[in-house]
Design a protein around this motif. Structure first.
Motif, mmCIF file in Angstrom:
data_model
loop_
_atom_site.group_PDB
_atom_site.id
_atom_site.type_symbol
_atom_site.label_atom_id
_atom_site.label_comp_id
_atom_site.label_asym_id
_atom_site.label_seq_id
_atom_site.Cartn_x
_atom_site.Cartn_y
_atom_site.Cartn_z
ATOM 1 N N ASP A 102 0.836 -1.201 0.000
ATOM 2 C CA ASP A 102 0.000 0.000 0.000
ATOM 3 C C ASP A 102 0.873 1.254 0.000
ATOM 4 O O ASP A 102 0.533 2.264 -0.630
ATOM 5 N N SER A 103 1.984 1.208 0.719
ATOM 6 C CA SER A 103 2.902 2.350 0.735
ATOM 7 C C SER A 103 3.419 2.640 -0.671
ATOM 8 O O SER A 103 3.464 3.798 -1.109
ATOM 9 N N ALA A 104 3.816 1.584 -1.386
ATOM 10 C CA ALA A 104 4.290 1.760 -2.761
ATOM 11 C C ALA A 104 3.194 2.331 -3.650
ATOM 12 O O ALA A 104 3.454 3.197 -4.501
ATOM 13 N N GLU A 105 1.970 1.855 -3.458
ATOM 14 C CA GLU A 105 0.842 2.369 -4.254
ATOM 15 C C GLU A 105 0.634 3.857 -4.020
ATOM 16 O O GLU A 105 0.375 4.615 -4.962
ATOM 17 N N ARG A 106 0.743 4.307 -2.772
ATOM 18 C CA ARG A 106 0.541 5.728 -2.477
ATOM 19 C C ARG A 106 1.621 6.585 -3.133
ATOM 20 O O ARG A 106 1.330 7.649 -3.699
ATOM 21 N N ILE A 107 2.869 6.145 -3.054
ATOM 22 C CA ILE A 107 3.946 6.912 -3.688
ATOM 23 C C ILE A 107 3.757 6.920 -5.198
ATOM 24 O O ILE A 107 3.888 7.959 -5.854
ATOM 25 N N HIS A 108 3.450 5.748 -5.771
ATOM 26 C CA HIS A 108 3.206 5.620 -7.214
ATOM 27 C C HIS A 108 2.100 6.568 -7.668
ATOM 28 O O HIS A 108 2.237 7.276 -8.678
ATOM 29 N N ALA A 109 1.008 6.622 -6.915
ATOM 30 C CA ALA A 109 -0.127 7.484 -7.286
ATOM 31 C C ALA A 109 0.218 8.956 -7.146
ATOM 32 O O ALA A 109 -0.380 9.805 -7.836
ATOM 33 N N GLY A 110 1.174 9.283 -6.270
ATOM 34 C CA GLY A 110 1.527 10.680 -6.048
ATOM 35 C C GLY A 110 2.527 11.243 -7.035
ATOM 36 O O GLY A 110 2.797 12.453 -7.019
ATOM 37 N N LEU A 111 3.105 10.385 -7.880
ATOM 38 C CA LEU A 111 4.094 10.830 -8.864
ATOM 39 C C LEU A 111 3.395 11.119 -10.191
ATOM 40 O O LEU A 111 2.716 10.244 -10.737
ATOM 41 N N ALA A 112 3.564 12.315 -10.717
ATOM 42 C CA ALA A 112 2.841 12.718 -11.924
ATOM 43 C C ALA A 112 3.131 11.803 -13.108
ATOM 44 O O ALA A 112 2.235 11.481 -13.889
#
Length: 252
Positions: A131-141
């Protein structure tokens, strides 16, 4: 393929947005891979603690006593309590603690770190690094794949290497089964754990100790035209080493 550290990453504190920190420092491409050390993910998620938060119960005191007998070193039963609470199964209780985490990773001391934790005594692994990776992934344009990496040892070898404990935006493995080798023979068992290999590559750049850099970008690497798989952690039914450890006892 190129790998480089994200420069000038500040000391990470609870609530920091790792995606913003990366984007302020690197012009990312969609086909980059961003590898983030679990330590900074844990700090951003507030996964720090003091030993006083883990008052030792009878089992932890017994474990600490057994470790002291096995190693000759004094062991804090509160640390044993933290390991027990952070793990779902204790596979070895001497001469060190080998545990399974909530998300399936098998590692020493449930991955708890006692270094580089300003103002606290313990740094715990992220609760759900996927989930942490998903949040970072979603936050990168640019939405590049993201791997959350940790370091751990391996049976039968000295030293530690980088491994993936969470990932997003790409499969965990290349599945070569059904493809052919150079002689035309069909591959039947080859599944390549690319997230582990990317984590190990990043660890060469990130380094350890006080000179370490916690975020690395891997550029000009391609997953290729292969089937993908998200199987990384072995199920207990097929993990014969874990089954053997359940029957094994350390002889002092």
């Amino acid at each position: 393929m190129e790998a480089f550290a994200v420069p000038d990453v500040p000391e990470i504190e609870a609530g920091d947005d790792l995606a913003d920190i990366v984007e302020e420092r690197v012009d990312l491409r969609p086909d980059d891979v961003v590898v983030v050390a679990s330590t900074v993910v844990s700090k951003a998620e507030g996964r720090t603690a003091d030993l006083s938060e883990f008052p030792a119960g009878p089992r932890a005191r017994e474990i600490a006593s057994r470790l002291e007998s096995a190693t000759g070193d004094e062991k804090d039963p509160r640390f044993a309590q933290a390991v027990v609470e952070e793990g779902t199964e204790l596979l070895m209780d001497a001469p060190f603690l080998l545990t399974e985490t909530r998300f399936g990773h098998v590692t020493v001391n449930a991955g708890i770190d006692r270094s580089n934790v300003p103002g606290k005594e313990l740094l715990l692994l992220p609760r759900r690094p996927g989930d942490s990776a998903e949040r970072i992934h979603a936050g990168l344009a640019a939405a590049p794949p993201v791997v959350v990496a940790d370091t751990c040892g391996r049976p039968f070898r000295h030293g530690q290497r980088g491994v993936a404990i969470g990932w997003a935006g790409m499969p965990a493995s290349r599945d070569w089964r059904g493809e052919t080798d150079r002689e035309g023979h069909e591959l039947e068992v080859t599944v390549q754990s690319v997230v582990d290999e990317l984590a190990a590559t990043a660890n060469l750049i990130a380094g350890e100790g006080d000179g370490g850099t916690p975020i690395v970008v891997i550029r000009d690497w391609s997953f290729g035209d292969h089937e993908g798989s998200d199987e990384l952690f072995r199920e207990v039914e097929g993990d014969f080493v874990r089954q053997a450890l359940r029957e094994w006892h350390y002889d002092e």
